[in-house]
Design an enzyme around this catalytic site. Structure first.
Site, PDB file in Angstrom:
ATOM      1  N   MET A 255      10.313 -41.256  17.148  1.00  0.00           N
ATOM      2  CA  MET A 255       9.542 -41.243  18.382  1.00  0.00           C
ATOM      3  C   MET A 255       8.833 -39.905  18.609  1.00  0.00           C
ATOM      4  SD  MET A 255       9.981 -44.313  19.115  1.00  0.00           S
ATOM      5  CE  MET A 255       9.154 -44.415  20.691  1.00  0.00           C
ATOM      6  N   ARG A 256       7.956 -39.589  17.682  1.00  0.00           N
ATOM      7  CA  ARG A 256       7.145 -38.386  17.780  1.00  0.00           C
ATOM      8  C   ARG A 256       5.729 -38.737  17.332  1.00  0.00           C
ATOM      9  NH1 ARG A 256       8.335 -34.214  20.348  1.00  0.00           N
ATOM     10  NH2 ARG A 256       7.218 -32.891  18.906  1.00  0.00           N
ATOM     11  N   ILE A 257       4.753 -38.228  18.057  1.00  0.00           N
ATOM     12  CA  ILE A 257       3.373 -38.331  17.596  1.00  0.00           C
ATOM     13  C   ILE A 257       3.155 -37.164  16.647  1.00  0.00           C
ATOM     14  CG2 ILE A 257       0.949 -38.204  18.255  1.00  0.00           C
ATOM     15  CD1 ILE A 257       1.743 -39.616  20.864  1.00  0.00           C
ATOM     16  N   LEU A 258       2.715 -37.479  15.449  1.00  0.00           N
ATOM     17  CA  LEU A 258       2.596 -36.470  14.393  1.00  0.00           C
ATOM     18  C   LEU A 258       1.221 -35.809  14.412  1.00  0.00           C
ATOM     19  CD1 LEU A 258       4.371 -38.693  11.772  1.00  0.00           C
ATOM     20  CD2 LEU A 258       5.333 -36.651  12.846  1.00  0.00           C
TER      21      LEU A 258
ATOM     22  N   HIS B 192       5.009 -51.027  13.646  1.00  0.00           N
ATOM     23  CA  HIS B 192       4.654 -51.046  15.061  1.00  0.00           C
ATOM     24  C   HIS B 192       4.968 -52.434  15.619  1.00  0.00           C
ATOM     25  CE1 HIS B 192       2.570 -49.834  18.684  1.00  0.00           C
ATOM     26  NE2 HIS B 192       1.954 -51.000  18.669  1.00  0.00           N
TER      27      HIS B 192
ATOM     28  N   ARG C 288       4.086 -28.459  18.712  1.00  0.00           N
ATOM     29  CA  ARG C 288       4.177 -29.656  17.864  1.00  0.00           C
ATOM     30  C   ARG C 288       3.869 -29.288  16.402  1.00  0.00           C
ATOM     31  NH1 ARG C 288       4.307 -34.885  19.471  1.00  0.00           N
ATOM     32  NH2 ARG C 288       3.877 -34.335  21.618  1.00  0.00           N
TER      33      ARG C 288
END
Length: 193
Positions: A94-97, A113, A69
């Site tokens: 759609m990615r958790i940073l 959100h 990541r």
């Protein structure tokens, strides 16, 4: 010029609403701002075609090509930084940073959100609101911090939860408000820069 870089993963309806609002409200003249680029982690993201049709630079960076990541986020930041962004706008990205990525854009990274934060962080927000018996739902524009969906709230919109609502019908009603509140919040931020 204050450049906006928008990150998407799919259809890009919030990105398209942002671009249309920027054009209609003449952000370039009024705010000295423009949507400079749209970046997606998916080559088949439908929103890329809309951006290209508007003459906006587009880039694809497939997260699956990176071992970690952190490696993806480093490469993503390099792509974004080519456009000298005043703001980085997450629009269905759609990615958790990673914390490093978030820190790099501290104060310039925003998200929308589909709930009235602080309620219902994470996924499946509409079904969770229905299951909880909420009378109202909505969406929240917030600054992104290392902790998921808890950054400072910039703007919100409220919709009623109707007795016959399904997650899909509630999501559709919330999405129409996202298309209003997100560009409004971005314009407010730009006016203070």
């Amino acid at each position: 010029m204050k450049n906006i870089v928008i990150l998407i993963s799919g259809g890009g309806s919030n990105m398209a609403a942002m671009v249309r609002t920027a054009q209609q409200q003449q952000w370039d003249k009024r705010l000295g701002a423009r949507v400079a680029a749209v970046v997606s982690n998916k080559a088949d993201a439908a929103g890329l075609a809309f951006a290209q049709a508007q003459g906006i630079a587009t880039e694809v960076l497939d997260h699956k090509r990176f071992a970690t990541r952190e490696a993806f986020d480093t490469a993503l930041a390099e792509r974004i930084d080519r456009h000298d962004p005043a703001l980085v706008v997450l629009a269905g990205f759609m990615r958790i940073l990673t914390p490093g990525f978030v820190a790099h854009y501290a104060g310039r990274l925003i998200n929308i959100h589909p709930s009235l934060l602080p309620a219902f962080t994470g996924l499946h927000t509409h079904q969770r609101a229905i299951d909880a018996g909420c009378k109202f739902a909505g969406c929240t524009v917030h600054q992104v911090t290392a902790e998921l969906d808890v950054g400072p709230i910039l703007d919100q919109a409220v919709v009623p939860v109707l007795p016959a609502d399904t997650a899909a019908s509630l999501a559709a009603r919330v999405l129409t408000q996202e298309h209003v509140v997100y560009p409004r919040a971005v314009a407010q931020l730009l006016s203070k820069m």
